[in-house]
Design a protein around this motif. Structure first.
Motif, PDB file in Angstrom:
ATOM      1  N   PRO A 162       3.863 -14.926  -1.224  1.00 61.61           N
ATOM      2  CA  PRO A 162       4.480 -13.693  -0.953  1.00 61.61           C
ATOM      3  C   PRO A 162       4.374 -12.736  -2.153  1.00 61.61           C
ATOM      4  O   PRO A 162       4.312 -13.001  -3.267  1.00 61.61           O
ATOM      5  CB  PRO A 162       6.022 -14.075  -0.933  1.00 61.61           C
ATOM      6  N   VAL A 163       4.049 -11.452  -2.048  1.00 64.42           N
ATOM      7  CA  VAL A 163       4.217 -10.325  -2.819  1.00 64.42           C
ATOM      8  C   VAL A 163       5.520  -9.687  -2.932  1.00 64.42           C
ATOM      9  O   VAL A 163       6.231  -9.465  -1.823  1.00 64.42           O
ATOM     10  CB  VAL A 163       3.405  -9.033  -2.204  1.00 64.42           C
ATOM     11  N   ASP A 164       6.087  -9.881  -4.223  1.00 67.04           N
ATOM     12  CA  ASP A 164       7.534  -9.205  -4.460  1.00 67.04           C
ATOM     13  C   ASP A 164       7.586  -7.655  -4.243  1.00 67.04           C
ATOM     14  O   ASP A 164       6.928  -6.902  -4.830  1.00 67.04           O
ATOM     15  CB  ASP A 164       7.907  -9.495  -5.717  1.00 67.04           C
ATOM     16  N   ILE A 165       8.265  -7.311  -3.263  1.00 64.81           N
ATOM     17  CA  ILE A 165       8.229  -5.880  -2.869  1.00 64.81           C
ATOM     18  C   ILE A 165       9.995  -5.388  -3.222  1.00 64.81           C
ATOM     19  O   ILE A 165      10.123  -4.427  -2.297  1.00 64.81           O
ATOM     20  CB  ILE A 165       7.784  -5.069  -1.625  1.00 64.81           C
ATOM     21  N   SER A 166      10.460  -6.040  -3.852  1.00 67.31           N
ATOM     22  CA  SER A 166      11.941  -5.759  -3.927  1.00 67.31           C
ATOM     23  C   SER A 166      12.178  -4.410  -4.659  1.00 67.31           C
ATOM     24  O   SER A 166      13.350  -4.051  -5.017  1.00 67.31           O
ATOM     25  CB  SER A 166      12.616  -6.944  -4.602  1.00 67.31           C
ATOM     26  N   ASN A 167      11.130  -3.809  -5.224  1.00 70.42           N
ATOM     27  CA  ASN A 167      11.101  -2.533  -5.921  1.00 70.42           C
ATOM     28  C   ASN A 167      11.264  -1.377  -4.990  1.00 70.42           C
ATOM     29  O   ASN A 167      11.760  -0.332  -5.258  1.00 70.42           O
ATOM     30  CB  ASN A 167      10.059  -2.149  -6.777  1.00 70.42           C
TER      31      ASN A 167
ATOM     32  N   SER B 267      15.847  -2.563   2.475  1.00 61.86           N
ATOM     33  CA  SER B 267      16.023  -3.579   1.129  1.00 61.86           C
ATOM     34  C   SER B 267      14.973  -4.703   1.457  1.00 61.86           C
ATOM     35  O   SER B 267      15.399  -6.040   1.330  1.00 61.86           O
ATOM     36  CB  SER B 267      17.548  -4.202   1.353  1.00 61.86           C
ATOM     37  N   PRO B 268      13.741  -4.323   1.574  1.00 60.91           N
ATOM     38  CA  PRO B 268      12.532  -5.430   1.688  1.00 60.91           C
ATOM     39  C   PRO B 268      12.418  -6.322   0.417  1.00 60.91           C
ATOM     40  O   PRO B 268      12.724  -5.588  -0.617  1.00 60.91           O
ATOM     41  CB  PRO B 268      11.361  -4.663   2.076  1.00 60.91           C
ATOM     42  N   LEU B 269      12.304  -7.475   0.453  1.00 65.94           N
ATOM     43  CA  LEU B 269      12.102  -8.490  -0.770  1.00 65.94           C
ATOM     44  C   LEU B 269      10.863  -9.081  -0.704  1.00 65.94           C
ATOM     45  O   LEU B 269      10.308  -8.993  -2.094  1.00 65.94           O
ATOM     46  CB  LEU B 269      12.919  -9.747  -0.748  1.00 65.94           C
TER      47      LEU B 269
ATOM     48  N   ALA C 275      12.263   2.021 -10.239  1.00 66.39           N
ATOM     49  CA  ALA C 275      11.292   1.114 -10.093  1.00 66.39           C
ATOM     50  C   ALA C 275       9.710   1.511  -9.960  1.00 66.39           C
ATOM     51  O   ALA C 275       9.473   2.916  -9.872  1.00 66.39           O
ATOM     52  CB  ALA C 275      11.658   0.471  -8.741  1.00 66.39           C
ATOM     53  N   GLN C 276       8.747   0.835 -10.479  1.00 70.38           N
ATOM     54  CA  GLN C 276       7.216   1.218 -10.195  1.00 70.38           C
ATOM     55  C   GLN C 276       7.200   1.759  -8.790  1.00 70.38           C
ATOM     56  O   GLN C 276       7.611   1.057  -7.805  1.00 70.38           O
ATOM     57  CB  GLN C 276       6.419   0.197 -10.474  1.00 70.38           C
ATOM     58  N   VAL C 277       6.316   2.661  -8.603  1.00 65.50           N
ATOM     59  CA  VAL C 277       5.783   3.101  -7.207  1.00 65.50           C
ATOM     60  C   VAL C 277       4.989   2.164  -6.509  1.00 65.50           C
ATOM     61  O   VAL C 277       5.131   1.804  -5.306  1.00 65.50           O
ATOM     62  CB  VAL C 277       5.263   4.644  -7.111  1.00 65.50           C
ATOM     63  N   LEU C 278       4.116   1.574  -7.178  1.00 60.39           N
ATOM     64  CA  LEU C 278       3.289   0.685  -6.735  1.00 60.39           C
ATOM     65  C   LEU C 278       3.287  -0.944  -7.507  1.00 60.39           C
ATOM     66  O   LEU C 278       3.456  -0.939  -8.618  1.00 60.39           O
ATOM     67  CB  LEU C 278       1.653   0.914  -6.991  1.00 60.39           C
ATOM     68  N   VAL C 279       3.245  -1.884  -6.349  1.00 59.07           N
ATOM     69  CA  VAL C 279       3.435  -3.180  -7.097  1.00 59.07           C
ATOM     70  C   VAL C 279       1.878  -3.615  -7.428  1.00 59.07           C
ATOM     71  O   VAL C 279       0.966  -3.274  -6.650  1.00 59.07           O
ATOM     72  CB  VAL C 279       4.034  -4.048  -5.707  1.00 59.07           C
TER      73      VAL C 279
END
Length: 74
Positions: free
Chosen positions: A4-9, A27-29, A69-73
């Motif tokens: 999984p890719v963390d997109i909690s930002n 609120s995606p994680l 938070a960062q705009v891009l993961v």
């Protein structure tokens, strides 16, 4: 399935379809990329314990990063 890719930002993400309908996930994680019989697809898990399967065919994805938070993961 990939890790999984963390997109909690992200505060939320919106999928837009050709008919201009939208599907919003609050609120995606995590983003889970998988291969099925039709090619790559993905699932999104959220902070509320729900798993989302955005329908294929979207033409855009937009998201709003949480404050600071960062705009891009990476």
């Amino acid at each position: 399935m990939t890790n999984p890719v963390d997109i909690s930002n992200e505060e939320y993400r919106i999928y837009t379809y050709p008919n201009n309908s939208e599907y919003r996930i609050n609120s995606p994680l995590a983003l889970h990329v998988i291969q099925d019989g039709k090619g790559p697809t993905h699932r999104v898990t959220d902070n509320f314990g729900m798993t989302h399967l955005p329908e294929r065919g979207w033409v855009a994805i937009a998201w709003k990063p949480r404050d600071g938070a960062q705009v891009l993961v990476p």
